[in-house]
Design a protein around this motif. Structure first.
Motif, mmCIF file in Angstrom:
data_model
loop_
_atom_site.group_PDB
_atom_site.id
_atom_site.type_symbol
_atom_site.label_atom_id
_atom_site.label_comp_id
_atom_site.label_asym_id
_atom_site.label_seq_id
_atom_site.Cartn_x
_atom_site.Cartn_y
_atom_site.Cartn_z
ATOM 1 N N VAL A 237 0.443 -0.853 0.136
ATOM 2 C CA VAL A 237 0.116 -0.279 0.032
ATOM 3 C C VAL A 237 0.820 1.479 -0.169
ATOM 4 C CG1 VAL A 237 -1.572 1.255 1.063
ATOM 5 C CG2 VAL A 237 -1.735 -1.294 1.216
ATOM 6 N N LEU A 238 0.445 1.662 -1.333
ATOM 7 C CA LEU A 238 1.218 3.273 -1.498
ATOM 8 C C LEU A 238 1.018 4.273 -0.936
ATOM 9 C CD1 LEU A 238 3.765 2.213 -4.638
ATOM 10 C CD2 LEU A 238 4.687 1.867 -1.478
ATOM 11 N N VAL A 239 0.974 5.149 -0.207
ATOM 12 C CA VAL A 239 -0.136 6.185 0.666
ATOM 13 C C VAL A 239 0.979 7.907 0.602
ATOM 14 C CG1 VAL A 239 -1.722 4.983 0.733
ATOM 15 C CG2 VAL A 239 -0.006 5.920 2.511
ATOM 16 N N ASP A 240 -0.123 9.019 -0.163
ATOM 17 C CA ASP A 240 1.088 10.388 0.712
ATOM 18 C C ASP A 240 0.532 10.410 2.207
ATOM 19 O OD1 ASP A 240 -1.629 11.291 0.135
ATOM 20 O OD2 ASP A 240 -1.247 12.471 -1.642
ATOM 21 N N GLU A 241 0.757 11.668 2.392
ATOM 22 C CA GLU A 241 1.019 11.641 3.936
ATOM 23 C C GLU A 241 -0.613 11.922 4.089
ATOM 24 O OE1 GLU A 241 2.938 11.549 6.024
ATOM 25 O OE2 GLU A 241 4.559 11.366 5.548
ATOM 26 N N ALA A 242 -0.996 12.721 3.350
ATOM 27 C CA ALA A 242 -2.382 13.178 3.425
ATOM 28 C C ALA A 242 -3.636 12.003 3.691
ATOM 29 C CB ALA A 242 -3.038 14.054 2.611
ATOM 30 N N ALA A 243 -3.120 10.715 2.844
ATOM 31 C CA ALA A 243 -4.180 9.505 2.639
ATOM 32 C C ALA A 243 -4.079 9.173 4.257
ATOM 33 C CB ALA A 243 -3.774 8.445 1.540
ATOM 34 N N ALA A 244 -2.714 9.031 4.568
ATOM 35 C CA ALA A 244 -2.016 7.871 5.965
ATOM 36 C C ALA A 244 -2.017 8.915 6.883
ATOM 37 C CB ALA A 244 -0.411 8.118 5.591
ATOM 38 N N SER A 245 -2.880 9.982 7.038
ATOM 39 C CA SER A 245 -3.071 11.025 8.631
ATOM 40 C C SER A 245 -3.947 10.194 9.080
ATOM 41 C CB SER A 245 -3.504 12.289 7.293
ATOM 42 O OG SER A 245 -4.989 12.325 7.250
ATOM 43 N N LYS A 246 -5.500 9.726 9.069
ATOM 44 C CA LYS A 246 -5.473 8.916 9.960
ATOM 45 C C LYS A 246 -5.474 7.292 10.860
ATOM 46 C CE LYS A 246 -9.484 11.546 8.760
ATOM 47 N NZ LYS A 246 -11.282 11.084 8.658
ATOM 48 N N LEU A 247 -3.882 6.957 10.181
ATOM 49 C CA LEU A 247 -3.665 6.335 10.426
ATOM 50 C C LEU A 247 -2.260 5.545 11.933
ATOM 51 C CD1 LEU A 247 -1.268 5.033 6.962
ATOM 52 C CD2 LEU A 247 -3.823 3.822 8.226
ATOM 53 N N GLU A 248 -2.982 5.263 12.579
ATOM 54 C CA GLU A 248 -2.355 5.128 14.324
ATOM 55 C C GLU A 248 -1.177 3.948 13.860
ATOM 56 O OE1 GLU A 248 -5.414 2.318 16.597
ATOM 57 O OE2 GLU A 248 -7.236 4.305 15.957
ATOM 58 N N LEU A 249 -0.843 3.409 13.017
ATOM 59 C CA LEU A 249 0.287 2.891 12.511
ATOM 60 C C LEU A 249 1.170 4.181 12.445
ATOM 61 C CD1 LEU A 249 -0.366 -0.855 13.446
ATOM 62 C CD2 LEU A 249 -0.097 0.489 15.332
ATOM 63 N N ALA A 250 1.164 5.014 12.407
ATOM 64 C CA ALA A 250 1.592 5.440 10.757
ATOM 65 C C ALA A 250 3.547 6.207 11.155
ATOM 66 C CB ALA A 250 1.082 6.820 10.744
ATOM 67 N N GLY A 251 3.955 5.992 12.584
ATOM 68 C CA GLY A 251 4.617 5.493 12.911
ATOM 69 C C GLY A 251 5.977 3.893 12.704
ATOM 70 N N TYR A 252 4.710 3.068 12.471
ATOM 71 C CA TYR A 252 5.432 1.689 12.989
ATOM 72 C C TYR A 252 5.993 1.373 11.555
ATOM 73 C CZ TYR A 252 5.651 -3.178 12.715
ATOM 74 O OH TYR A 252 6.457 -4.701 11.790
ATOM 75 N N PHE A 253 5.235 2.132 10.769
ATOM 76 C CA PHE A 253 4.960 1.809 9.039
ATOM 77 C C PHE A 253 5.655 2.619 8.935
ATOM 78 C CE2 PHE A 253 0.123 1.616 8.572
ATOM 79 C CZ PHE A 253 0.932 0.289 9.155
ATOM 80 N N ARG A 254 6.738 3.484 9.299
ATOM 81 C CA ARG A 254 8.069 4.663 8.436
ATOM 82 C C ARG A 254 8.846 3.839 9.101
ATOM 83 N NH1 ARG A 254 4.276 9.304 10.250
ATOM 84 N NH2 ARG A 254 3.108 10.517 7.963
ATOM 85 N N TYR A 255 8.989 3.239 10.100
ATOM 86 C CA TYR A 255 10.192 2.876 11.062
ATOM 87 C C TYR A 255 10.682 1.417 9.957
ATOM 88 C CZ TYR A 255 13.101 0.100 14.151
ATOM 89 O OH TYR A 255 14.024 -0.456 14.613
ATOM 90 N N THR A 256 9.089 0.525 9.595
ATOM 91 C CA THR A 256 9.512 -0.810 9.652
ATOM 92 C C THR A 256 10.025 -0.753 7.614
ATOM 93 O OG1 THR A 256 7.494 -0.454 8.940
ATOM 94 C CG2 THR A 256 8.108 -1.942 10.766
ATOM 95 N N TYR A 257 9.533 0.570 7.181
ATOM 96 C CA TYR A 257 10.220 0.688 5.676
ATOM 97 C C TYR A 257 11.791 1.532 5.550
ATOM 98 C CZ TYR A 257 10.375 2.449 0.818
ATOM 99 O OH TYR A 257 11.030 2.487 -1.255
ATOM 100 N N ALA A 258 12.088 2.613 6.378
ATOM 101 C CA ALA A 258 13.753 2.459 6.367
ATOM 102 C C ALA A 258 14.562 1.750 7.537
ATOM 103 C CB ALA A 258 13.110 3.955 7.493
ATOM 104 N N ASN A 259 13.844 0.704 7.736
ATOM 105 C CA ASN A 259 14.639 -0.113 8.109
ATOM 106 C C ASN A 259 14.940 -1.395 7.823
ATOM 107 O OD1 ASN A 259 16.573 0.666 10.801
ATOM 108 N ND2 ASN A 259 13.677 1.626 10.496
ATOM 109 N N LYS A 260 13.732 -1.091 6.589
ATOM 110 C CA LYS A 260 13.755 -2.437 5.092
ATOM 111 C C LYS A 260 15.031 -2.787 4.948
ATOM 112 C CE LYS A 260 10.324 -3.896 1.428
ATOM 113 N NZ LYS A 260 9.724 -3.642 1.175
ATOM 114 N N PRO A 261 15.729 -4.229 4.627
ATOM 115 C CA PRO A 261 16.582 -5.219 4.198
ATOM 116 C C PRO A 261 16.539 -4.413 2.494
ATOM 117 C CG PRO A 261 15.807 -6.883 5.262
ATOM 118 C CD PRO A 261 14.455 -5.280 5.124
#
Length: 261
Positions: free
Chosen positions: A232-256
């Motif tokens: 799922v590829l979303v911009d900041e506005a579409a992601a604005s109501k995700l409670e786990l947004a911080g986790y999603f950013r962290y996992t993608y930033a640390n993806k192999p």
């Protein structure tokens, strides 16, 4: 389900296009699933640029569209056959005969749906399916209440969907057809990689329901939680109501790096 939050719709489109380019590099005869609406347009723009730069070829690939309106003339500019041709296939080197769209003018619509399912199976299934999401959570034209196991069939469009799509009919909702042919949720779930794009605040509620809500026919896109490879590829506005947004950013930033999309 992997959720990737990006700064813009263009960035999301570029990332999806990169995944398609990498797929075609390893499988030149890949089968692509094409979506219409606004969400995939940045993908098609990025792929057209890659084609012009000699970075990708679609000469051996084939494609299946998600859906089509019932009753529109084949050359109607809002028909999905015309949209896919104008926005994508005429801009790359994919042979016209390799692009398949449900026949919304068929005299026997049910037979056309069965034939479309058979054609996808004969092609070996869809390798990468592009998707958008409606403000009510629909994917393809699988409106709320659709069976999670549904196949390609005739659907009646909701008034919300017709109102959302009126912008493609000069703003006149009366011109928007009431029926369509659409791949079913069960059909979409058989794709090997599903890539959904969403942008703008108007999609935030639907994205939250799809990603963090229960799997339910009330939000048809939520079935992707069961997909073995959904992105799922979303911009900041579409992601604005995700409670786990911080986790999603962290996992993608640390993806192999080797893992890819």
């Amino acid at each position: 389900m992997e959720v990737v939050i990006l700064p813009s719709a263009a960035a999301a489109g570029a990332l999806a296009a990169q995944a398609i380019r990498e797929l075609l590099a390893t499988k030149p005869a890949a089968v692509l699933g094409l979506a219409t609406g606004s969400s995939p347009l940045p993908v098609y723009d990025a792929l057209a640029r890659m084609q012009a730069a000699g970075e990708v070829s679609f000469s051996h690939a084939s494609a299946f569209a998600l859906d089509e309106y019932v009753g529109l003339p084949a050359d109607h500019p809002a028909g999905y056959r015309a949209v896919i041709r104008t926005e994508f296939t005429e801009r790359v080197d994919m042979p016209p005969a390799s692009v398949h769209v449900p026949d919304g003018q068929a005299t026997d619509l049910q037979a056309a749906c069965r034939g479309y399912e058979a054609a996808i199976a004969e092609a070996g299934g869809v390798d990468l399916q592009l998707l958008g999401i409606g403000s009510d959570g629909h994917i393809g034209f699988n409106e709320p209440g659709s069976s999670l196991a549904s196949r390609t069939r005739v659907k009646t469009l909701t008034e919300l969907t017709r109102a959302d799509n009126a912008r493609f009919f000069d703003g006149d909702m009366d011109l928007v057809p009431r029926h369509c042919l659409t791949q079913g949720l069960g059909t979409i779930m058989e794709s090997r990689h599903a890539v959904l794009l969403a942008s703008g605040p108007g999609k935030a509620d639907a994205v939250r329901a799809m990603v963090e809500g229960p799997v339910s026919a009330r939000c048809p896109a939520s079935v992707l939680q069961f997909h073995p490879h959904a992105t799922v590829l979303v911009d900041e506005a579409a992601a604005s109501k995700l409670e786990l947004a911080g986790y999603f950013r962290y996992t993608y930033a640390n993806k192999p790096d080797w893992q890819g999309l």
